[in-house]
Write an enzyme that holds these catalytic residues in place. Structure first.
Site, mmCIF file in Angstrom:
data_model
loop_
_atom_site.group_PDB
_atom_site.id
_atom_site.type_symbol
_atom_site.label_atom_id
_atom_site.label_comp_id
_atom_site.label_asym_id
_atom_site.label_seq_id
_atom_site.Cartn_x
_atom_site.Cartn_y
_atom_site.Cartn_z
ATOM 1 N N GLU A 158 63.836 31.908 61.218
ATOM 2 C CA GLU A 158 63.395 32.914 60.249
ATOM 3 C C GLU A 158 64.502 33.957 60.130
ATOM 4 O O GLU A 158 64.946 34.502 61.152
ATOM 5 C CB GLU A 158 62.095 33.575 60.715
ATOM 6 C CG GLU A 158 61.536 34.564 59.723
ATOM 7 C CD GLU A 158 60.240 35.199 60.190
ATOM 8 O OE1 GLU A 158 59.757 36.105 59.485
ATOM 9 O OE2 GLU A 158 59.736 34.809 61.253
ATOM 10 N N ARG A 207 60.551 26.871 76.087
ATOM 11 C CA ARG A 207 61.504 27.813 75.530
ATOM 12 C C ARG A 207 62.434 28.281 76.642
ATOM 13 O O ARG A 207 62.145 28.110 77.829
ATOM 14 C CB ARG A 207 60.800 29.000 74.883
ATOM 15 C CG ARG A 207 59.992 29.857 75.830
ATOM 16 C CD ARG A 207 59.341 31.018 75.112
ATOM 17 N NE ARG A 207 60.341 31.919 74.580
ATOM 18 C CZ ARG A 207 60.083 32.838 73.651
ATOM 19 N NH1 ARG A 207 58.875 32.948 73.139
ATOM 20 N NH2 ARG A 207 61.028 33.645 73.224
ATOM 21 N N LYS A 234 62.175 38.650 69.091
ATOM 22 C CA LYS A 234 62.823 39.263 67.926
ATOM 23 C C LYS A 234 62.332 40.708 67.738
ATOM 24 O O LYS A 234 63.104 41.594 67.373
ATOM 25 C CB LYS A 234 62.516 38.447 66.671
ATOM 26 C CG LYS A 234 63.328 37.168 66.522
ATOM 27 C CD LYS A 234 64.657 37.442 65.820
ATOM 28 C CE LYS A 234 65.336 36.147 65.419
ATOM 29 N NZ LYS A 234 64.748 35.517 64.249
#
Length: 793
Positions: free
Chosen positions: A276, A496, A506
């Site tokens: 994104e 992750r 983020k």
């Protein structure tokens, strides 16, 4: 109190002791575990919470404590809470001891001895034992290389050091194997085809003949990418994800859909890297790139770079440009660059189809109301509105006739599911915000949950790979493709990347940048790829680090930052030329050398430089004024000190021995401002200490002056993201700027991006803030291998 309310309280209690949410929720499913764990928490006196290590051990007590030892539980629990028993190995030993002893014969001393209370195995002891075990297995290791069963080596170390930290043991073994074997080769990753013993032939009359079956390779032998099926298999081979109601979500493609898909892809692997564009990429994205681009490259397939640009509020062209540039820097080449916004018309048309088929409706609840209704598993009051009414309202949304927040399009899924991600997720919302890629053409934007799976299907992705936090969204992913009758990719989730002493959310990174806790997205203290690059870290060392940690579905490990440093240091040790810089200069005047005399000496840029290779040397001036590090001088000498002291000699590297003859103090009579010394031009003395230094090039001219930035970990705690006040954990000493360091003249020709080893100080890179008048250097990593000293997960 209702069952739901009681479960909420129990869940809150379990989360307080540090259990991850998934473990806590699984505990609630089992009434026995719930009761045991609640009792253990109360008995241990930690209802107000405890650290995660203690909490996990208490969970182990609740699930594994043998019934015949319950009488001993009050004795055991304080040992856990007080961290006298601090790891699963000790606890297993304690449970074994307590299950085999009665109250009448219980001895506290015997108990403590049986489970290693008070025994701390040092890193040095672990390294010594690992070295011993590796030496005992050296011939097998050299033969099998990285196919060697590391678990077997860990077991051998455990026999010799039963109370050593198991994770630290594994890390030390990994590091020493790397030191013994070097980088993995292509041959190391090949799957050897081994055979089982031949099955005996059955007696006459039996129809089954003996067969030889290939044995699957052990975990150490598996290439990271062999866990994925081929495109032809992906309709029948899958990782099954079971939800608590027993539902299994997996791809079900008809023969016609699969044939159409294979025709479009030519039978090749198709993956996508879907960031994104709402910030800079971090090292977690390096792992995602390694998986997405790496799988495609390994299998001779294709990987899209697809921007997940469905939220124009947070997205900027700056981020889009950065992502494409950093992917290239990381060594990956997209098959094609696409945007989710490229498919906005397709997505809108499919949303209309979804409404027409009775699988979506326009809802007027506020975000808070939706959240409350979902929490109570209640249908929206508008869930059963007529299809035609939803179609008209959705068209009004598209034409900008409905205000932001006044309506959303929601998918009609399963509000009674055990999976929260099936509670009528939002498909579209109204946003009167220009889009960085398509401008103001749209005022409604699809959600990730609606768009992601559809675009995967439209792009004929064979393998949709994502991290484990998206695991529960798999149900929604396949539900939507099923009701729309679209091709379904193979979905697989992996752990992750979590690194100690940093944050990689983020949202948190954005807070650090916008609130100016750091100096931008490329601050060298951040784990952003731009920050690492500016610090002097190469993409090859990042990829080596990612390859080293592997691809698994274990989502509870925190990788020590030192492990990344190890790979950085390994590469720079081979590629960075040596040079001399003094950070905190102390003036030394050599009294037996003429003031105007200058000698140009040869200094090695590489430790193995050959005398006839001029390119491996650089010139350093030697005059009667040199500078050493302030820390390399003491007024009082000692046996274990190898620096300079009054009456003591040291060797100036590449030059001559010098002996301190006089110390000059400042006005306060304490601060040393200058050293007087004599040099030995014949080099007859052989001092043990060797110092780096920089000379004044000519009389009255100072050495080259440079700025140096020293960096430490950004956060004090290993896992700051878990702290309520995570910003309060920022390390106030994470950055030190030195503005008066002295360097040898040859360093003056360095340009941005050049990397050097400053002898005895570490590895440094030229920062973009440099100017022709003043160079600025960032310390990439120290010389000391803290990973090998401390270990890492």
């Amino acid at each position: 109190m209702g069952d739901d309310e009681a479960n909420k309280e129990r869940l809150a209690l379990f989360l307080k002791i540090g259990l991850d949410k998934r473990t806590a929720e699984n505990a609630l499913v089992n009434a026995k575990v719930t009761a045991n764990l609640t009792a253990v928490i109360k008995e241990a006196g930690v209802v107000d919470g405890c650290n995660k290590t203690v909490g996990n051990l208490l969970y182990m007590v609740a699930t594994k404590f043998p019934a015949n030892a319950l009488v001993h539980r009050p004795t055991l629990l304080p040992y856990i809470v007080e961290s006298k028993i601090k790891n699963p190995t000790q606890l297993e030993a304690a449970l074994s001891f307590l299950s085999n002893i009665g109250t009448e014969s219980f001895s506290l001393n015997n108990f403590e001895e049986a489970c290693g209370v008070g025994i701390d195995v040092s890193v040095d002891q672990i390294e010594h034992t690992v070295t011993e075990v590796l030496e005992e297995n050296k011939s097998v290791i050299l033969e099998q290389r990285y196919r060697m069963n590391v678990g077997n080596l860990c077991g051998q170390v455990r026999k010799k050091q039963p109370w050593a930290d198991a994770k630290l043991v594994k890390n030390v073994i990994d590091e020493k194997l790397y030191g013994m074997l070097g980088e993995r080769t292509a041959a190391d990753d090949e799957k050897p085809l081994r055979k089982k013993k031949e099955k005996p032939v059955k007696a006459e009359g039996d129809q089954v003949k003996s067969v030889e079956t290939p044995v699957q390779p052990s975990e150490e032998e598996i290439n990271p990418y062999t866990i994925f099926p081929s495109p032809q298999e992906n309709s029948k081979v899958h990782t099954e994800i079971f939800f608590s109601n027993g539902t299994v979500w997996r791809p079900h493609n008809s023969k016609e859909k699969l044939e159409s898909h294979l025709k479009a892809t030519g039978g090749k692997i198709f993956t996508r890297f879907p960031p994104e564009p709402n910030g800079y990429l971090h090292i977690g994205h390096a792992k995602a790139m390694f998986v997405d681009f790496g799988l495609a490259k390994e299998m001779d397939g294709c990987c899209y770079l697809r921007y997940d640009d469905t939220n124009p509020h947070a997205e900027k062209q700056e981020y889009i440009d950065h992502i494409e540039e950093i992917i290239q820097w990381m060594g990956w080449k997209p098959f094609k660059v696409t945007y989710t916004s490229d498919y906005f018309q397709n997505l809108y048309d499919l949303a209309v189809e979804l409404i027409r088929n009775g699988y979506a409706y326009v809802d007027h609840q506020t975000a808070e109301e939706i959240s409350e209704y979902r929490k109570d598993k209640m249908n929206s009051p508008w869930r059963d509105r007529p299809i035609e009414e939803s179609l008209k309202l959705f068209d009004d949304m598209r034409r900008g006739l409905i205000e932001e927040g006044k309506a959303t399009l929601r998918m009609k899924q399963d509000m009674q599911s055990d999976n929260y991600n099936m509670y009528d997720l939002i498909a579209y919302r109204v946003k009167f915000v220009p889009h960085p890629h398509v401008g103001d053409k749209w005022c409604i934007y699809p959600s990730y949950d609606f768009a992601h799976c559809i675009v995967d299907s439209l792009e004929n992705i064979t393998h949709s790979l994502c991290t484990l936090e998206f695991e529960t969204r798999r149900a929604s992913y396949y539900w939507l493709l099923e009701v729309l009758g679209l091709y379904q990719p193979y979905v697989w989730e992996y752990s992750r990347l979590n690194i100690s002493n940093t944050v990689m959310s983020k949202r948190k990174l954005n807070t650090l940048v916008t609130d100016k806790h750091v100096d931008g997205w490329d601050d060298p203290r951040l784990m952003t790829l731009a920050g690492l690059r500016r610090r002097g870290v190469s993409s090859t060392s990042i990829n080596a680090f990612v390859r080293g940690i592997g691809i698994t579905r274990s989502d509870n490990s925190l990788i020590r930052y030192e492990r990344l440093e190890y790979h950085i240091r390994e590469e720079l040790n081979r590629t960075a030329p040596r040079i001399m810089v003094v950070l905190h200069p102390l003036k030394v005047v050599i009294t037996n050398l003429d003031d105007g005399l200058r000698m140009d000496l040869d200094a090695k840029m590489w430790p193995d430089a050959q005398a006839n290779d001029a390119s491996a040397f650089y010139k350093v001036p030697f005059t009667n004024v040199v500078y050493i590090e302030q820390s390399d001088f003491r007024t009082k000498d000692s046996k274990d000190y190898y620096g300079l002291a009054p009456g003591k000699s040291v060797l100036l590297r590449y030059a001559f021995p010098i002996k301190c003859t006089e110390v000059i103090y400042g006005d306060d009579k304490e601060t040393v401002v200058e050293i007087r010394a004599e040099y030995d031009p014949m080099k007859t003395t052989k001092p043990k200490g060797v110092l780096h230094w920089v000379a004044r090039p000519t009389q009255g001219v100072d050495p080259l002056m440079v700025d140096v930035r020293l960096f430490d970990k950004l956060f004090l705690s290993e896992n700051p993201a878990e702290l309520p006040d995570w910003l309060g954990d920022l390390n106030p000493k994470s950055k030190e700027v030195i503005t008066s360091a002295f360097a040898v003249p040859s360093l003056g020709s360095a340009i941005v991006g050049d990397k050097f080893q400053f002898e005895r100080l570490g590895y440094f890179a030229v920062d973009p803030d440099s100017t022709p008048e003043r160079l600025v250097f960032n310390r990439t990593v120290t010389l000391r291998d803290s990973y090998s000293m401390k270990g890492a997960k």
